[in-house]
Design a protein around this motif. Structure first.
Motif, PDB file in Angstrom:
ATOM      1  N   UNK A 177      -1.451  -6.274  16.080  1.00  0.00           N
ATOM      2  CA  UNK A 177      -0.468  -5.866  15.078  1.00  0.00           C
ATOM      3  C   UNK A 177      -0.999  -6.063  13.653  1.00  0.00           C
ATOM      4  N   UNK A 178      -2.324  -6.025  13.485  1.00  0.00           N
ATOM      5  CA  UNK A 178      -2.925  -6.224  12.167  1.00  0.00           C
ATOM      6  C   UNK A 178      -3.028  -4.874  11.458  1.00  0.00           C
ATOM      7  N   UNK A 179      -2.487  -4.779  10.238  1.00  0.00           N
ATOM      8  CA  UNK A 179      -2.507  -3.536   9.482  1.00  0.00           C
ATOM      9  C   UNK A 179      -3.877  -3.185   8.947  1.00  0.00           C
ATOM     10  N   UNK A 180      -4.020  -1.953   8.458  1.00  0.00           N
ATOM     11  CA  UNK A 180      -5.312  -1.434   8.019  1.00  0.00           C
ATOM     12  C   UNK A 180      -5.890  -2.243   6.855  1.00  0.00           C
ATOM     13  N   UNK A 181      -5.125  -2.398   5.786  1.00  0.00           N
ATOM     14  CA  UNK A 181      -5.643  -3.086   4.598  1.00  0.00           C
ATOM     15  C   UNK A 181      -5.879  -4.564   4.886  1.00  0.00           C
ATOM     16  N   UNK A 182      -4.950  -5.187   5.607  1.00  0.00           N
ATOM     17  CA  UNK A 182      -5.125  -6.601   5.954  1.00  0.00           C
ATOM     18  C   UNK A 182      -6.376  -6.793   6.792  1.00  0.00           C
ATOM     19  N   UNK A 183      -6.570  -5.925   7.776  1.00  0.00           N
ATOM     20  CA  UNK A 183      -7.752  -6.047   8.630  1.00  0.00           C
ATOM     21  C   UNK A 183      -9.028  -5.777   7.847  1.00  0.00           C
ATOM     22  N   UNK A 184      -8.986  -4.814   6.921  1.00  0.00           N
ATOM     23  CA  UNK A 184     -10.157  -4.535   6.093  1.00  0.00           C
ATOM     24  C   UNK A 184     -10.539  -5.747   5.252  1.00  0.00           C
ATOM     25  N   UNK A 185      -9.541  -6.394   4.651  1.00  0.00           N
ATOM     26  CA  UNK A 185      -9.819  -7.601   3.864  1.00  0.00           C
ATOM     27  C   UNK A 185     -10.337  -8.729   4.748  1.00  0.00           C
ATOM     28  N   UNK A 186      -9.780  -8.844   5.965  1.00  0.00           N
ATOM     29  CA  UNK A 186     -10.240  -9.877   6.887  1.00  0.00           C
ATOM     30  C   UNK A 186     -11.675  -9.609   7.334  1.00  0.00           C
ATOM     31  N   UNK A 187     -12.013  -8.338   7.596  1.00  0.00           N
ATOM     32  CA  UNK A 187     -13.396  -7.994   7.954  1.00  0.00           C
ATOM     33  C   UNK A 187     -14.332  -8.340   6.802  1.00  0.00           C
ATOM     34  N   UNK A 188     -13.904  -8.043   5.578  1.00  0.00           N
ATOM     35  CA  UNK A 188     -14.716  -8.413   4.411  1.00  0.00           C
ATOM     36  C   UNK A 188     -14.880  -9.926   4.327  1.00  0.00           C
ATOM     37  N   UNK A 189     -13.801 -10.665   4.618  1.00  0.00           N
ATOM     38  CA  UNK A 189     -13.910 -12.123   4.637  1.00  0.00           C
ATOM     39  C   UNK A 189     -14.886 -12.596   5.694  1.00  0.00           C
ATOM     40  N   UNK A 190     -14.892 -11.908   6.833  1.00  0.00           N
ATOM     41  CA  UNK A 190     -15.845 -12.201   7.904  1.00  0.00           C
ATOM     42  C   UNK A 190     -17.271 -11.874   7.477  1.00  0.00           C
TER      43      UNK A 190
END
Length: 562
Positions: free
Chosen positions: A38-51
């Motif tokens: 249930x992770x949204x597009x922008x949230x997941x993009x920021x999380x991937x960047x954090x990763x």
């Protein structure tokens, strides 16, 4: 110093609190590893960047630019370009297939237990290769920012152990949901720190074109340890050994072959990074996975432009101020930093005093903690889900499976910290433009050689088989590790730069072996169904599910008729 420690403690407590407060309330592996998809597009993009924007990105890219000028930009180019093949070939099909992890995806796609186990081993090797430089960066940051150790430990060892222990607890408690939100917030804070430092530097009169021109007036030289002291050693021009190397020209670290090999290694390696690719399984749909990658590409472009600018600013500003600022004497030789990873930290202190140093140190630790969190979660997924649940205890309860994943987090974290404690950054500073960026590159090499070719073939070639994929992964990994080891031992000989980034050799070897063995073996029997799951539309997949349920119903009625 007390204020420095308080700041770090507040940071760690805040991160841990977020992870715990938004952790999943239902104890299930689906929530722990995938956050319920249930992770949204922008949230997941920021999380991937954090990763993805690890210490190699925050400290390492600027350090590479600082030490080798234009050649350091190849790191930024390769890191940013890495998501292009992910966008074009991997993100959407892999998410549509819909599994928990890389080993789970390959095991089900190829209907092979041997592929699952082989990929678990490869994934763990990549995770360790990526974890160690993150821990090294945390030790470097603590050493410069705080300056002393705890409980009789050296400052470097203290930074390594504290950061590893803190993030290990956060991942074990928060799972994917807690980790996602903390990583997204960490990335936004990381980007804000970069923007602040860039604004301050430019506001003080820094001009990138002027700085490059000024730095290129004299040949490039870096500190080198000789006997008991340090001296400046001219940098060899890798494109023309008879001519000096200059900051604004290529050749400060790589020849033509080395430049190409580095970019290919970074670009291909991204698609095989477990902590990054596992995030795509959390997207609601394949389309969401693709749009997430578009956002990541945009954010990566901005981030690495700032990293290159700040690495150049550090080389110019620190050299000019080294004769005026007394505390720089302990860190520099001839106005040049002995440890390139200190570049942004020192730049922060020059323009912001202890508060500025604290802000950059906090950013570095955020980058370390965020990436370590993703790596440990990927490790937990491959051990807890793919090995424990699939092979060791197939009848495990959700509680047992979760504890197996948490135990894997602890074991891998401790092992990475032990390996990081054996690294001495200053002793390696003269051999590589950035030891952190170089060590992370080896993880990219392993991922791009062992996993990426198999990913692309498994997604786009119907003939890929389990034995072929297993043989290809092993071949790619063995060739990559062997060549990197040879590069470390014989780095100055002939093709040393190719040996250190050998993906252009090891990846084709893995692909050729995969194809050859696959041609001699049989693909999965349910290949048409697999292909619909990978490449079919939503309507195709619904029709497939309906047909499967219909066949199950017919089978049951026949059984009841008997």
């Amino acid at each position: 110093m007390t204020a420095s420690i308080v700041l770090l403690v507040v940071l760690l407590v805040a991160i841990g609190s977020v992870a715990v407060l938004i952790r999943p309330q239902r104890a299930s592996t689906f929530e722990f590893y995938l956050a319920g998809r249930r992770i949204g597009v922008v949230t997941n993009a920021c999380a991937i960047c954090g990763d993805y924007f690890s210490a190699a990105s925050f400290l390492g890219v600027a350090a590479a630019v600082y030490a080798s000028g234009l050649d350091g930009m190849w790191y930024a180019t390769g890191f940013a370009a890495g998501f292009v093949p992910v966008l074009l070939f991997i993100a959407a099909p892999m998410r549509r297939f819909g599994e928990f992890s890389i080993p789970d995806f390959l095991g089900r796609r190829l209907d092979s237990h041997s592929v699952r186990i082989t990929s678990v081993v490869i994934v763990q090797m990549i995770i360790l290769a990526y974890l160690v430089p993150q821990a090294v960066a945390s030790g470097i940051t603590w050493e410069l920012f705080v300056g002393y150790g705890l409980a009789g430990l050296s400052p470097y060892a203290t930074g390594v152990l504290l950061s590893t222990a803190a993030i290990m607890l956060m991942v074990a408690l928060g799972g994917m949901r807690g980790t996602t939100w903390t990583q997204a917030m960490q990335f936004l804070l990381l980007l804000a720190i970069f923007v602040w430092l860039a604004i301050v530097v430019i506001g003080a009169g820094f001009s990138y074109p002027n700085a490059v021109a000024e730095l290129s007036e004299q040949p490039l030289a870096n500190p080198d340890r000789a006997g008991a002291g340090w001296h400046l050693e001219p940098v060899t021009n890798q494109l023309d050994p008879d001519a000096p190397a200059y900051f604004g020209e290529p050749g400060g670290q790589y020849g033509q072959l080395g430049q190409f090999a580095l970019i290919v290694s970074l670009a291909m390696g991204t698609a095989g990074l477990p902590h990054v690719m596992n995030r795509y399984f959390t997207s609601p749909t394949g389309t969401a996975a693709r749009m997430t990658t578009v956002w990541v590409l945009a954010l990566a472009g901005l981030f690495y432009v700032l990293a290159v600018l700040l690495g150049t600013a550090a080389r110019s500003v620190i050299r000019d101020m080294s004769s005026e600022v007394a505390w720089l004497d302990e860190l520099t030789t001839g106005g040049i930093l002995r440890v390139p990873e200190h570049a942004l930290l020192v730049l922060g202190q020059i323009f912001g005093g202890r508060a500025g140093l604290g802000l950059i140190a906090m950013g570095a630790l955020i980058a370390v903690l965020s990436t370590i969190a993703g790596l440990l979660l990927a490790s937990a997924s491959s051990w807890g889900h793919d090995i424990y649940e699939r092979h060791i205890n197939p009848h495990a309860t959700q509680r047992q499976a979760l504890w197996a994943g948490r135990a894997a987090v602890a074991v891998v974290a401790v092992l990475s910290a032990v390996l990081a404690l054996g690294v001495r950054p200053e002793s390696l500073a003269g051999q590589f433009p950035s030891i952190v960026a170089t060590m992370v590159t080896w993880a990219f090499v392993l991922a791009g050689s062992a996993l990426t070719p198999v990913f692309i073939l498994a997604i786009w070639w119907r003939g890929t088989t389990g034995p072929g994929a297993a043989a290809g992964m092993i071949t790619g990994a063995v060739v990559a590790v062997s060549m990197c080891a040879a590069g470390v031992l014989f780095g100055d000989a002939g093709y040393g730069e190719l040996l250190l980034t050998p993906t252009i050799v090891s990846a084709p070897c893995g692909a050729v072996v995969t194809i050859a063995v696959s041609l001699a073996t049989r693909p999965p029997e349910n290949l048409p169904e697999i292909w619909v799951r990978l490449h079919g539309t939503a309507a195709d997949r619904r029709a497939l599910t309906l047909a499967r349920l219909t066949m199950i119903g017919i089978g049951r009625r026949k059984g009841e008729g008997r």
